[in-house]
Every structure is written in structure tokens, then in C-alpha cells.
Design an enzyme around this catalytic site. Structure first.
Site, PDB file in Angstrom:
ATOM      1  N   ASP A 254       0.876  -1.178   0.000  1.00 20.57           N
ATOM      2  CA  ASP A 254       0.000   0.000   0.000  1.00 20.57           C
ATOM      3  C   ASP A 254       0.914   1.228   0.000  1.00 20.57           C
ATOM      4  OD1 ASP A 254      -2.182   1.836   0.353  1.00 20.57           O
ATOM      5  OD2 ASP A 254      -3.343   0.215   1.223  1.00 20.57           O
ATOM      6  N   HIS A 288       1.442   1.925  -3.306  1.00 24.22           N
ATOM      7  CA  HIS A 288       0.422   2.735  -3.982  1.00 24.22           C
ATOM      8  C   HIS A 288       0.865   4.184  -4.079  1.00 24.22           C
ATOM      9  CE1 HIS A 288      -1.968  -0.713  -4.051  1.00 24.22           C
ATOM     10  NE2 HIS A 288      -2.750  -0.524  -3.018  1.00 24.22           N
TER      11      HIS A 288
END
Length: 523
Positions: A254, A288
Site C-alpha cells: 500500500d 500505492h
């Protein structure tokens, strides 16, 4: 005789070692054979704490433990060759504790390392700490992907029982309905003077280093490796002040580093901003986002510097995100000396549309605000899109500057609903479309901002409903078909001054809705 002296010296050294507050876990009932020794480690922590503090030392070898409760004045020291694994048995993270999950305070599983209302906590060394997160990830996959209704597990029943009356906004219902919240790897809660140095974290169940409501946090020289795993952010300070992150190497499933301050009403209830944050000399690979602010930012985020970092392969580079309903102010942010490569989405994002389906509403405490954000000295190559700046009508993004930026990207800079925005010495070399697309914005300066690779038939700058704008000091070096295209009934007060357009075929292409007096061209 010589051997006897050596043995006596060794014994004396070990005695001094222990008397200086160092507890070798192998002398405290632990083992380095991979057999679970939670009780021995916890007792060593308690023993040191009772004496005012100390260091729990892990020599080389493999250790297995459940959740550990850290105390004030405690150091966990992992020597080179030490591997500390955390159990994948969920029972080893009971009883539930007060913790924060995605910006909401609740009762849930104990974080792997957990401390509350403590100070002077350290984890350091050259060892490896493995969260063995796969069991946690698989449980989430099971709950989320099974279509038919599932009976609640004992953990879900416990969560339901211990969190009665917990309020969240309707959009968060899907997450709350799971009733299963993975623990952070390291969460210090309402603590101060935290140091994490040198160690490697891997396979986190959820967020990795996650101080909450803390003061004076230093994270340096840390490696975090959680690729191909859900929501395994690297470093997430939330509602903290005086945070220092440096010299870290991060590759996760993430965001690599995310600054947060609570979600929605729960975040506004505590009203604890994250402030005085420095991030420097870090590399980010899988993730991300490289450095992200939000989307849980309801308590506010301010006074942040990000410098001397490399993002190589992240989905996005610098990302600041929020949405209507979350409230909070993000302000006084400085980003400088950043190199980006192989960015899959946008290199820069400032967006108030993290929840896309929101509607315009009156300005209240629920209205998010982005202002006073300044980025400089950035280089990007093999970037999908240079930037997206997306404000909301009731609260445009305000007072933003970009200086000395050069990017090679498929798509250029998109700006919508912003005010007081400046570009100085910015070159965006887009291969598709315009380098700058600006709409529904006002009070702008483009100073030496353009493209080194203009596209035939495509304007370098495209304006739609833009007002009060200065475009100056531009000298396109390469043959440029169209420098600028302007349209929109609200477009007015556009000034071109001190530009040299010898290499430009069409300086301004005017749209059908453009007022004849909207643009003023001066030498």
C-alpha cells in the site's frame, strides 16, 4: 592460567552486561530455536521495567512470540542474525486493547508491538522482525470474497460485543460490517520519545510502523518489506507531533509513508493534528504512493517537509488526498529534491475527490481544506501522468507552487478548481495531450512553463474557464504548433507578457465561447 583469566574476564563482562540493564533473552527463559516464548519475553520486559528500564537483547537465532506489551524505558535490541517472528495464531493477540484502525479508535486485536501511555521506547539493531501476516491477509480475503452469508467467528463476535455504539460514516459500512480488524505491526498509543532504528520489518498483517497520538517519534535506517499484500503501509504517523523519518528503504503493498490524523467525526472528536514532520533520504519501491497525506486527515496535518527521496516503481509519487465529509486542514507542506521513475499513475496528486460521488455542500467543519503547499526540484521519467490537482467548488485548493520541475510523462498536468497557483521553471514533456490543462481556476502564474516535446496540433497549454492569469518568460526552444488554446465563457484576464514565440506557429487558439477581450498579448 591464561585460559582461566580469559574465562574470568568473560564472566565479568557478562555480569557487567546484565548489571548495565541488558537482559539477554536466552538467560530469561527464551529460546532461539523458533519455539514460542511470548511469556519469557514479556516477563523480561516487566523485569526491566520494574528496575526503571533496560534493554532486552536478542542474539542471533530464530524467536517466536505473540503480541508484546512495551513499557516505558524499554529497548528491544535485535542483533545481526536475529529473526523475531510473530505467531499467526489470532489467539496470541487477545485480549482486545484500545487501538486505532484507519483513523477510528476501537477495541480490537493487540498490535504486535503495543504500548499505551508510555515513554522512551526503542526498537533497534540489525535483526529482522517478521509479522507472518499471510494468515491475517487470508482471513480478510475469506471474509470479503465469500458471497454467501458467513457465520461470525469468535473474534467477530468479540469485536461486536466490545464496540457497541461505535459510530462511523455510512460510506465506511462495508469495512465495519467485516468486524475483523487486523493489528498494526507496531503501534504506540499516546506515547512519547519513540525510536525505531536499523531493523527490518517484513510481512506485516496491516500497517507496519503506526504511532498514534505520540510526541517525538524518530524512525531511521529502517527497511520495510511487505510487497504483494493488502493495506500493508510502511510508516503511518497519525495525530502525532515532532516526527522524524530518515534513511528508510520501503517496498510495501500500500502506501510507503502516509501521514494521517483520524477519520471523519471520530478524528474531529480527538482533534489531534499531525504536525512538525520531516521525511528525508528515503527510497520507496513497490507501493500505492511514495509519500501520502490523508485520506484520514480530519484532525488536520501541518508543517511537513519531504526532501531528498527517490520513488522508483510506486503507483504514485506525492499524493495528498481527502474528500467531502472528512474535514481537517492540510497546510504548510514543503516537498523538495525528489526523483521519480516508473510511476504507474500520477507523479503528483492533490485531490479532494478521494470519494468520487460526493455532492457540493455548504462549508462546515466537514469541509476539507488544502492550502500553502509548495513543491520544488523534482525530476520524473517514465511517468504515466505528471499531476492531478482537483479541488471542490466550495473549497478550491489554495496557494500552491511548483518550481524547477522536469517530467517526461504520457499525460501532463491537470488542474481543476484551484486558486493562487504558480508554476515556475516547469517543463512537462507529455507524449499524449497538452502539458498543462487548467480549468475552473483563477489567480495563476505560468512563468517559463512549457514542454520540450510539443505535439503537432496539440496546444502546450489548454485553458477552460480560467481567470486572472499571467503567462510570462516563455521561450519555446523547439518548433511548436500551438502554444495555447483558450475557451470558456468565464475565461478572462489572461495576460501574455515577456515571451518569445519565434518558434511558434499559433500563439493562441481561441475557442468559440471565448470573449474577444479575454486575452491580452504584450511584448
Amino acid at each position: 592460567m591464561k585460559n582461566i583469566l580469559i574465562i574470568l574476564c568473560f564472566i565479568t563482562f557478562n555480569a557487567a552486561f546484565a548489571n548495565d540493564g541488558w537482559l539477554n533473552i536466552l538467560n530469561e527463559g527464551g529460546n532461539n530455536k523458533g519455539l514460542i516464548c511470548t511469556d519469557a519475553i514479556q516477563k523480561a520486559i516487566e523485569k526491566a521495567s520494574q528496575k526503571g528500564g533496560g534493554t532486552i537483547f536478542f542474539p542471533a537465532g530464530e524467536y517466536l512470540t505473540g503480541a508484546l506489551k512495551l513499557k516505558s524505558n524499554i529497548t528491544i535490541y535485535l542483533d545481526s542474525g536475529a529473526l523475531l517472528k510473530f505467531s499467526d495464531n489470532f489467539d496470541d493477540y487477545l485480549p482486545f486493547v484500545e487501538m486505532r484502525y484507519e483513523g477510528i479508535v476501537m477495541q480490537s486485536f493487540s498490535p504486535l508491538f503495543y504500548a499505551k501511555d508510555a515513554e522512551n521506547i526503542t526498537i533497534k539493531g540489525r535483526g529482522v522482525i517478521d509479522g507472518q501476516g499471510k494468515a491475517w491477509w487470508n482471513e480478510v480475503y475469506r471474509i470479503e470474497t465469500t458471497k454467501e452469508p458467513l457465520p461470525l467467528t469468535k473474534y467477530q463476535k468479540m469485536w461486536e460485543e466490545q464496540n457497541k455504539g461505535l459510530f462511523t460514516e455510512p460510506y465506511y459500512k462495508r469495512t465495519i460490517d467485516k468486524k475483523f480488524f487486523r493489528p498494526s505491526f507496531f503501534q504506540t498509543y499516546n506515547c512519547k520519545n519513540i525510536l525505531v532504528e536499523g531493523v527490518t520489518f517484513q510481512n506485516s498483517p496491516f500497517w507496519t510502523i503506526n504511532p498514534e497520538f505520540c510526541d517525538n517519534v524518530t524512525i531511521t535506517g529502517v527497511t520495510i518489506f511487505n510487497p504483494h499484500s493488502p493495506n500493508t503501509d510502511g510508516i503511518n504517523p497519525s495525530s502525532c507531533k515532532n516526527v522524524h523519518i530518515s534513511n528508510c528503504h520501503i517496498s510495501v503493498g500500500d502506501d510507503c509513508i502516509t501521514i494521517k490524523s483520524g477519520r471523519d467525526g471520530d478524528g474531529r472528536k480527538y482533534a489531534r493534528a499531525t504536525e512538525n514532520v520531516t521525511i528525508t533520504n528515503c527510497t520507496m519501491l513497490s507501493g500505492h504512493g511514495g509519500v501520502v497525506i490523508g485520506s484520514e486527515m480530519s484532525g488536520g496535518i501541518k508543517k511537513v517537509t519531504i526532501s531528498n527521496c527517490v520513488f522508483d516503481g510506486t503507483d504514485r509519487g506525492i499524493r495528498i488526498k481527502s474528500a467531502r465529509g472528512r474535514g481537517g486542514v492540510v497546510e504548510d507542506i514543503r516537498v523538495d529534491n525528489i526523483v521519480m521513475k516508473n510511476i504507474k499513475e500520477e507523479a503528483i496528486v492533490l485531490s479532494l475527490f478521494y470519494d468520487k460521488d460526493t455532492k457540493e455542500e455548504p462549508v462546515t467543519e466537514k469541509t476539507p481544506i488544502f492550502r500553502n503547499i509548495h513543491m520544488s526540484n523534482m525530476t520524473g521519467s517514465n511517468v504515466n501522468k505528471a499531476a492531478s490537482i482537483l479541488g471542490i467548488k466550495e473549497m478550491p485548493i489554495q496557494n500552491i507552487t511548483f518550481s524547477n520541475i522536469n517530467m517526461d510523462a504520457k499525460e501532463g498536468f491537470t488542474v481543476n478548481t484551484a486558486t493562487d497557483l504558480e508554476f515556475h521553471d516547469v517543463k512537462i514533456n507529455a507524449s499524449v495531450g497538452s502539458s498543462f490543462k487548467i480549468s475552473d481556476s483563477k489567480n495563476l502564474i505560468l512563468d517559463n512553463a512549457g514542454s520540450s516535446t510539443p505535439i503537432k496540433g496539440i496546444p502546450v497549454i489548454k485553458l477552460d474557464n480560467v481567470s486572472n492569469m499571467m503567462i510570462n518568460n516563455n521561450f519555446p526552444f523547439n518548433a511548436t504548433d500551438i502554444f495555447m488554446e483558450a475557451d470558456g465563457k468565464e475565461t478572462k484576464g489572461i495576460y501574455l507578457k515577456n515571451n518569445v514565440f519565434n518558434n511558434v506557429n499559433t500563439i493562441v487558439k481561441k475557442g468559440a465561447a471565448l470573449d474577444k477581450k479575454a486575452i491580452s498579448e504584450q511584448p
